[in-house]
Design a protein around this motif. Sequence first.
Motif, PDB file in Angstrom:
ATOM      1  N   PHE A   4       0.805  -1.223   0.000  1.00  0.00           N
ATOM      2  CA  PHE A   4       0.000   0.000   0.000  1.00  0.00           C
ATOM      3  C   PHE A   4       0.840   1.276   0.000  1.00  0.00           C
ATOM      4  CE2 PHE A   4      -2.380  -3.109   2.825  1.00  0.00           C
ATOM      5  CZ  PHE A   4      -2.968  -3.758   1.754  1.00  0.00           C
ATOM      6  N   ARG A   5       2.079   1.192  -0.463  1.00  0.00           N
ATOM      7  CA  ARG A   5       2.901   2.392  -0.580  1.00  0.00           C
ATOM      8  C   ARG A   5       2.463   3.192  -1.809  1.00  0.00           C
ATOM      9  NH1 ARG A   5       5.406   4.569   3.420  1.00  0.00           N
ATOM     10  NH2 ARG A   5       6.653   5.684   1.873  1.00  0.00           N
ATOM     11  N   LEU A   6       2.562   4.507  -1.696  1.00  0.00           N
ATOM     12  CA  LEU A   6       2.210   5.414  -2.794  1.00  0.00           C
ATOM     13  C   LEU A   6       3.396   6.301  -3.156  1.00  0.00           C
ATOM     14  CD1 LEU A   6      -1.325   6.587  -1.551  1.00  0.00           C
ATOM     15  CD2 LEU A   6      -0.821   4.711  -3.134  1.00  0.00           C
ATOM     16  N   ASP A   7       4.589   5.782  -2.998  1.00  0.00           N
ATOM     17  CA  ASP A   7       5.790   6.586  -3.197  1.00  0.00           C
ATOM     18  C   ASP A   7       5.799   7.271  -4.558  1.00  0.00           C
ATOM     19  OD1 ASP A   7       7.272   5.953  -0.710  1.00  0.00           O
ATOM     20  OD2 ASP A   7       7.167   3.918  -1.495  1.00  0.00           O
ATOM     21  N   ASN A   8       5.974   8.598  -4.507  1.00  0.00           N
ATOM     22  CA  ASN A   8       6.100   9.453  -5.691  1.00  0.00           C
ATOM     23  C   ASN A   8       4.835   9.544  -6.536  1.00  0.00           C
ATOM     24  OD1 ASN A   8       8.862  10.016  -5.114  1.00  0.00           O
ATOM     25  ND2 ASN A   8       9.388   7.994  -5.937  1.00  0.00           N
ATOM     26  N   LYS A   9       3.738   8.980  -6.068  1.00  0.00           N
ATOM     27  CA  LYS A   9       2.474   9.156  -6.774  1.00  0.00           C
ATOM     28  C   LYS A   9       1.873  10.513  -6.402  1.00  0.00           C
ATOM     29  CE  LYS A   9       1.256   4.251  -7.263  1.00  0.00           C
ATOM     30  NZ  LYS A   9       1.364   4.215  -8.739  1.00  0.00           N
ATOM     31  N   CYS A  27      -3.065  10.147   5.469  1.00  0.00           N
ATOM     32  CA  CYS A  27      -2.724   8.743   5.254  1.00  0.00           C
ATOM     33  C   CYS A  27      -1.899   8.575   3.982  1.00  0.00           C
ATOM     34  CB  CYS A  27      -4.009   7.925   5.192  1.00  0.00           C
ATOM     35  SG  CYS A  27      -3.775   6.167   4.870  1.00  0.00           S
ATOM     36  N   PHE A  28      -2.340   9.199   2.911  1.00  0.00           N
ATOM     37  CA  PHE A  28      -1.643   9.063   1.636  1.00  0.00           C
ATOM     38  C   PHE A  28      -0.245   9.658   1.709  1.00  0.00           C
ATOM     39  CE2 PHE A  28      -5.242   8.440  -1.686  1.00  0.00           C
ATOM     40  CZ  PHE A  28      -5.831   7.476  -0.884  1.00  0.00           C
ATOM     41  N   ALA A  29      -0.118  10.809   2.370  1.00  0.00           N
ATOM     42  CA  ALA A  29       1.201  11.433   2.515  1.00  0.00           C
ATOM     43  C   ALA A  29       2.128  10.543   3.332  1.00  0.00           C
ATOM     44  CB  ALA A  29       1.061  12.807   3.156  1.00  0.00           C
ATOM     45  N   ALA A  30       1.590   9.928   4.382  1.00  0.00           N
ATOM     46  CA  ALA A  30       2.403   9.036   5.218  1.00  0.00           C
ATOM     47  C   ALA A  30       2.898   7.826   4.438  1.00  0.00           C
ATOM     48  CB  ALA A  30       1.595   8.574   6.431  1.00  0.00           C
ATOM     49  N   GLN A  31       2.168   7.478   3.370  1.00  0.00           N
ATOM     50  CA  GLN A  31       2.556   6.338   2.534  1.00  0.00           C
ATOM     51  C   GLN A  31       3.354   6.769   1.306  1.00  0.00           C
ATOM     52  OE1 GLN A  31       1.993   4.048   5.061  1.00  0.00           O
ATOM     53  NE2 GLN A  31       1.812   2.717   3.277  1.00  0.00           N
ATOM     54  N   GLY A  32       3.828   8.011   1.316  1.00  0.00           N
ATOM     55  CA  GLY A  32       4.761   8.449   0.296  1.00  0.00           C
ATOM     56  C   GLY A  32       4.202   9.262  -0.839  1.00  0.00           C
ATOM     57  N   ALA A  33       2.888   9.520  -0.851  1.00  0.00           N
ATOM     58  CA  ALA A  33       2.300  10.292  -1.944  1.00  0.00           C
ATOM     59  C   ALA A  33       2.650  11.769  -1.828  1.00  0.00           C
ATOM     60  CB  ALA A  33       0.783  10.124  -1.953  1.00  0.00           C
ATOM     61  N   ILE A  34       2.684  12.426  -2.972  1.00  0.00           N
ATOM     62  CA  ILE A  34       2.771  13.885  -3.037  1.00  0.00           C
ATOM     63  C   ILE A  34       1.328  14.367  -3.116  1.00  0.00           C
ATOM     64  CG2 ILE A  34       3.619  15.855  -4.354  1.00  0.00           C
ATOM     65  CD1 ILE A  34       5.694  13.791  -5.562  1.00  0.00           C
ATOM     66  N   ILE A  52       0.937  17.506   7.695  1.00  0.00           N
ATOM     67  CA  ILE A  52       1.622  16.551   6.820  1.00  0.00           C
ATOM     68  C   ILE A  52       3.106  16.857   6.747  1.00  0.00           C
ATOM     69  CG2 ILE A  52       1.879  15.856   4.393  1.00  0.00           C
ATOM     70  CD1 ILE A  52      -1.200  16.043   4.180  1.00  0.00           C
ATOM     71  N   LYS A  53       3.451  18.121   6.577  1.00  0.00           N
ATOM     72  CA  LYS A  53       4.858  18.497   6.479  1.00  0.00           C
ATOM     73  C   LYS A  53       5.589  18.260   7.794  1.00  0.00           C
ATOM     74  CE  LYS A  53       4.568  21.836   2.692  1.00  0.00           C
ATOM     75  NZ  LYS A  53       4.772  23.244   2.269  1.00  0.00           N
ATOM     76  N   ALA A  54       4.918  18.508   8.908  1.00  0.00           N
ATOM     77  CA  ALA A  54       5.540  18.272  10.211  1.00  0.00           C
ATOM     78  C   ALA A  54       5.864  16.799  10.417  1.00  0.00           C
ATOM     79  CB  ALA A  54       4.615  18.763  11.324  1.00  0.00           C
ATOM     80  N   ALA A  55       5.086  15.931   9.750  1.00  0.00           N
ATOM     81  CA  ALA A  55       5.321  14.492   9.853  1.00  0.00           C
ATOM     82  C   ALA A  55       6.281  13.988   8.779  1.00  0.00           C
ATOM     83  CB  ALA A  55       4.000  13.739   9.748  1.00  0.00           C
ATOM     84  N   LEU A 234      -6.900   4.056   1.033  1.00  0.00           N
ATOM     85  CA  LEU A 234      -5.511   3.764   0.680  1.00  0.00           C
ATOM     86  C   LEU A 234      -5.419   2.468  -0.109  1.00  0.00           C
ATOM     87  CD1 LEU A 234      -2.433   4.207   0.912  1.00  0.00           C
ATOM     88  CD2 LEU A 234      -2.540   2.989   3.108  1.00  0.00           C
ATOM     89  N   TYR A 235      -6.056   1.429   0.373  1.00  0.00           N
ATOM     90  CA  TYR A 235      -6.014   0.154  -0.350  1.00  0.00           C
ATOM     91  C   TYR A 235      -6.545   0.317  -1.770  1.00  0.00           C
ATOM     92  CZ  TYR A 235      -7.548  -4.246  -2.253  1.00  0.00           C
ATOM     93  OH  TYR A 235      -7.771  -5.296  -3.117  1.00  0.00           O
ATOM     94  N   LEU A 236      -7.705   0.959  -1.918  1.00  0.00           N
ATOM     95  CA  LEU A 236      -8.339   1.060  -3.228  1.00  0.00           C
ATOM     96  C   LEU A 236      -7.538   1.914  -4.202  1.00  0.00           C
ATOM     97  CD1 LEU A 236     -12.053   1.367  -2.095  1.00  0.00           C
ATOM     98  CD2 LEU A 236     -10.981  -0.580  -3.259  1.00  0.00           C
ATOM     99  N   CYS A 237      -6.703   2.804  -3.688  1.00  0.00           N
ATOM    100  CA  CYS A 237      -5.887   3.652  -4.559  1.00  0.00           C
ATOM    101  C   CYS A 237      -4.476   3.109  -4.755  1.00  0.00           C
ATOM    102  CB  CYS A 237      -5.823   5.070  -4.000  1.00  0.00           C
ATOM    103  SG  CYS A 237      -7.410   5.942  -4.077  1.00  0.00           S
ATOM    104  N   SER A 238      -4.163   2.008  -4.104  1.00  0.00           N
ATOM    105  CA  SER A 238      -2.820   1.443  -4.203  1.00  0.00           C
ATOM    106  C   SER A 238      -2.719   0.459  -5.361  1.00  0.00           C
ATOM    107  CB  SER A 238      -2.454   0.718  -2.895  1.00  0.00           C
ATOM    108  OG  SER A 238      -3.184  -0.503  -2.788  1.00  0.00           O
ATOM    109  N   ASP A 239      -1.499   0.129  -5.726  1.00  0.00           N
ATOM    110  CA  ASP A 239      -1.282  -0.852  -6.789  1.00  0.00           C
ATOM    111  C   ASP A 239      -1.799  -2.228  -6.408  1.00  0.00           C
ATOM    112  OD1 ASP A 239      -0.107   1.109  -8.343  1.00  0.00           O
ATOM    113  OD2 ASP A 239       1.950   0.542  -7.809  1.00  0.00           O
TER     114      ASP A 239
END
Length: 260
Positions: A4-9, A27-34, A52-55, A234-239
Amino acid sequence: MSLFRLDNKVAVVTGAGSGIGQAVARCFAAQGAIVHIIELNEDGGKGTVEEIKAAGGQAQVHACNVAMQEEVIKIMGAIQAISGRIDILVNCAGIAHIGKLETTSEADFERVFQVNVKGTYNCMYAVIGQMKEQGGGVILNVASVASSVGIPDRFAYSMSKGAVLTMTLSVAKDYIHDNIRCNCISPARVHTPFVDGFLQKNYPGREQEMFEKLSKTQPIGRMARPDEVAWLSLYLCSDQAGFVTGCDYPIDGGFLKLNN
């Protein structure tokens, strides 16, 4: 493999100044999304961006009225110019209305339609061409259990969420060969600031009593937390959900199937 990573998406989330949209953006930002937040209340969106930025995440906010197509197209174009693509769109922006047919004025009906129906349409319309050009994408719309069953005093709201559900199915069908997935989720009651405001306005002095009463309309005995809805999103938007399209996912504590 990290699930469920969204790195660079690049993910666009509407209505992320509070409630479900805010939880999805975090949630999406924590999983690497922009994350790009589209919010009518820019100050609320800024608060989400700061969190989000603080995290350690990446996020920007864009002030926009999703009911205005020209504004939406302009903002989506700006996001595409900044990021080069839009991989994910989550349509969370929405408003509620309490009333049955005879207590719903034309102005009430139009206001709900403009945000919940036209706003969802506008955002999908503004990204679909880009998603086709880049070879795919994911759209997730927020519907409601009210799109599937009758709920008292929710005439206009139910109308709007029924439209969100059927738009979802249509987009999924029309763009399946463009590698664009489109699903929706249908929450029951979720404990958001809207619920607290509704109780304070309509039941002053009885907020806790009415909160417990509303909570018990879900067989599980409580309202959902926004982050629980975000995890499903998150699951539904992940690969990992690559085989899932054209579906409506209730997240309702048993409301649809277990209420007798």
